[in-house]
Design a protein around this motif. Sequence first.
Motif, PDB file in Angstrom:
ATOM      1  N   GLU A 143       0.838  -1.199   0.000  1.00 63.27           N
ATOM      2  CA  GLU A 143       0.000   0.000   0.000  1.00 63.27           C
ATOM      3  C   GLU A 143       0.871   1.246   0.000  1.00 63.27           C
ATOM      4  OE1 GLU A 143      -2.982   0.117   3.090  1.00 63.27           O
ATOM      5  OE2 GLU A 143      -3.063  -2.062   3.104  1.00 63.27           O
ATOM      6  N   LYS A 144       0.393   2.250  -0.726  1.00 64.47           N
ATOM      7  CA  LYS A 144       1.061   3.547  -0.773  1.00 64.47           C
ATOM      8  C   LYS A 144      -0.024   4.608  -0.634  1.00 64.47           C
ATOM      9  CE  LYS A 144       2.571   5.075  -4.741  1.00 64.47           C
ATOM     10  NZ  LYS A 144       3.332   5.269  -5.975  1.00 64.47           N
ATOM     11  N   SER A 145       0.202   5.609   0.188  1.00 67.24           N
ATOM     12  CA  SER A 145      -0.772   6.688   0.381  1.00 67.24           C
ATOM     13  C   SER A 145      -0.448   7.855  -0.530  1.00 67.24           C
ATOM     14  CB  SER A 145      -0.763   7.161   1.833  1.00 67.24           C
ATOM     15  OG  SER A 145      -1.132   6.109   2.688  1.00 67.24           O
ATOM     16  N   GLU A 146      -1.510   8.490  -1.033  1.00 59.69           N
ATOM     17  CA  GLU A 146      -1.351   9.652  -1.901  1.00 59.69           C
ATOM     18  C   GLU A 146      -2.355  10.719  -1.466  1.00 59.69           C
ATOM     19  OE1 GLU A 146      -1.056  10.003  -6.588  1.00 59.69           O
ATOM     20  OE2 GLU A 146      -3.122   9.635  -5.963  1.00 59.69           O
ATOM     21  N   TYR A 147      -1.876  11.936  -1.218  1.00 61.60           N
ATOM     22  CA  TYR A 147      -2.762  13.045  -0.868  1.00 61.60           C
ATOM     23  C   TYR A 147      -3.428  13.557  -2.136  1.00 61.60           C
ATOM     24  CZ  TYR A 147      -4.418  17.557   0.738  1.00 61.60           C
ATOM     25  OH  TYR A 147      -5.203  18.636   1.026  1.00 61.60           O
ATOM     26  N   VAL A 148      -4.761  13.698  -2.099  1.00 63.77           N
ATOM     27  CA  VAL A 148      -5.492  14.131  -3.281  1.00 63.77           C
ATOM     28  C   VAL A 148      -5.893  15.598  -3.170  1.00 63.77           C
ATOM     29  CG1 VAL A 148      -7.513  13.683  -4.721  1.00 63.77           C
ATOM     30  CG2 VAL A 148      -6.334  11.783  -3.646  1.00 63.77           C
ATOM     31  N   SER A 149      -6.674  15.948  -2.152  1.00 62.65           N
ATOM     32  CA  SER A 149      -7.136  17.320  -1.960  1.00 62.65           C
ATOM     33  C   SER A 149      -7.750  17.430  -0.573  1.00 62.65           C
ATOM     34  CB  SER A 149      -8.163  17.693  -3.038  1.00 62.65           C
ATOM     35  OG  SER A 149      -9.363  16.980  -2.827  1.00 62.65           O
ATOM     36  N   PRO A 150      -8.083  18.629  -0.122  1.00 64.37           N
ATOM     37  CA  PRO A 150      -8.726  18.755   1.192  1.00 64.37           C
ATOM     38  C   PRO A 150     -10.081  18.034   1.247  1.00 64.37           C
ATOM     39  CG  PRO A 150      -7.906  20.880   0.492  1.00 64.37           C
ATOM     40  CD  PRO A 150      -7.748  19.949  -0.669  1.00 64.37           C
ATOM     41  N   GLY A 151     -10.810  18.039   0.151  1.00 66.53           N
ATOM     42  CA  GLY A 151     -12.115  17.374   0.138  1.00 66.53           C
ATOM     43  C   GLY A 151     -12.018  15.865   0.060  1.00 66.53           C
ATOM     44  N   CYS A 152     -11.038  15.359  -0.670  1.00 65.78           N
ATOM     45  CA  CYS A 152     -10.879  13.906  -0.840  1.00 65.78           C
ATOM     46  C   CYS A 152     -10.004  13.296   0.236  1.00 65.78           C
ATOM     47  CB  CYS A 152     -10.254  13.603  -2.201  1.00 65.78           C
ATOM     48  SG  CYS A 152     -11.302  14.015  -3.582  1.00 65.78           S
ATOM     49  N   GLY A 153      -9.050  14.032   0.724  1.00 62.78           N
ATOM     50  CA  GLY A 153      -8.134  13.497   1.717  1.00 62.78           C
ATOM     51  C   GLY A 153      -7.069  12.633   1.064  1.00 62.78           C
ATOM     52  N   ILE A 154      -6.836  11.461   1.661  1.00 61.47           N
ATOM     53  CA  ILE A 154      -5.788  10.555   1.204  1.00 61.47           C
ATOM     54  C   ILE A 154      -6.425   9.327   0.581  1.00 61.47           C
ATOM     55  CG2 ILE A 154      -3.894   9.081   1.992  1.00 61.47           C
ATOM     56  CD1 ILE A 154      -3.398  11.127   4.185  1.00 61.47           C
ATOM     57  N   ARG A 155      -5.831   8.841  -0.494  1.00 65.68           N
ATOM     58  CA  ARG A 155      -6.286   7.598  -1.101  1.00 65.68           C
ATOM     59  C   ARG A 155      -5.128   6.615  -1.121  1.00 65.68           C
ATOM     60  NH1 ARG A 155      -6.790   7.410  -7.468  1.00 65.68           N
ATOM     61  NH2 ARG A 155      -4.685   7.969  -8.022  1.00 65.68           N
TER      62      ARG A 155
END
Length: 159
Positions: A109-121
């Motif tokens: 698993e790897k985390s990626e920050y998307v945006s303030p509304g989406c958070g992390i995926r």
Amino acid sequence: MKYLKIIFCILPFLLLFFACSQEDDICTEGGSPRMKVKFKKEGKLYTVDSLSIGIISDHKILKVLDNVKDVDSVYIPLKVNGEGYTDILVQSNLSVKDNYSEIRVKYDEKSEYVSPGCGIRKLYDHLSAIIRKPQEVKSIEVNANQIHDENKTVLYLNF
């Protein structure tokens, strides 16, 4: 009085204009991608007559599909708890109880920050799959070893 009237007419339009921006808290990019799975029989794409799929999570079975007819592909969510694997139960012959195949999908698993509304995926790399209990699913073909979006078929389950 004339200036006051102009200010009260223009002020709402200015507020509306500056309040709408691209940084709204609406998530349009999407969250963690699911794994796309298709089915094969004798080397050719196959539509399963009836199918149930579940995920084992915390010693409970979470249903992804429950007795769905004429299925040619399915999107399966993977666990994001850091364990690095997801156990999937597949059953196509629903008339025979406990006749399911158990498949373990392993990944990093790897985390990626998307945006303030989406958070992390979560994104999944170095994907592999094994059959832990072969019943109806005879073999697995891994078509892609990473999941960064839902467009590409990742696994083919051979019946």
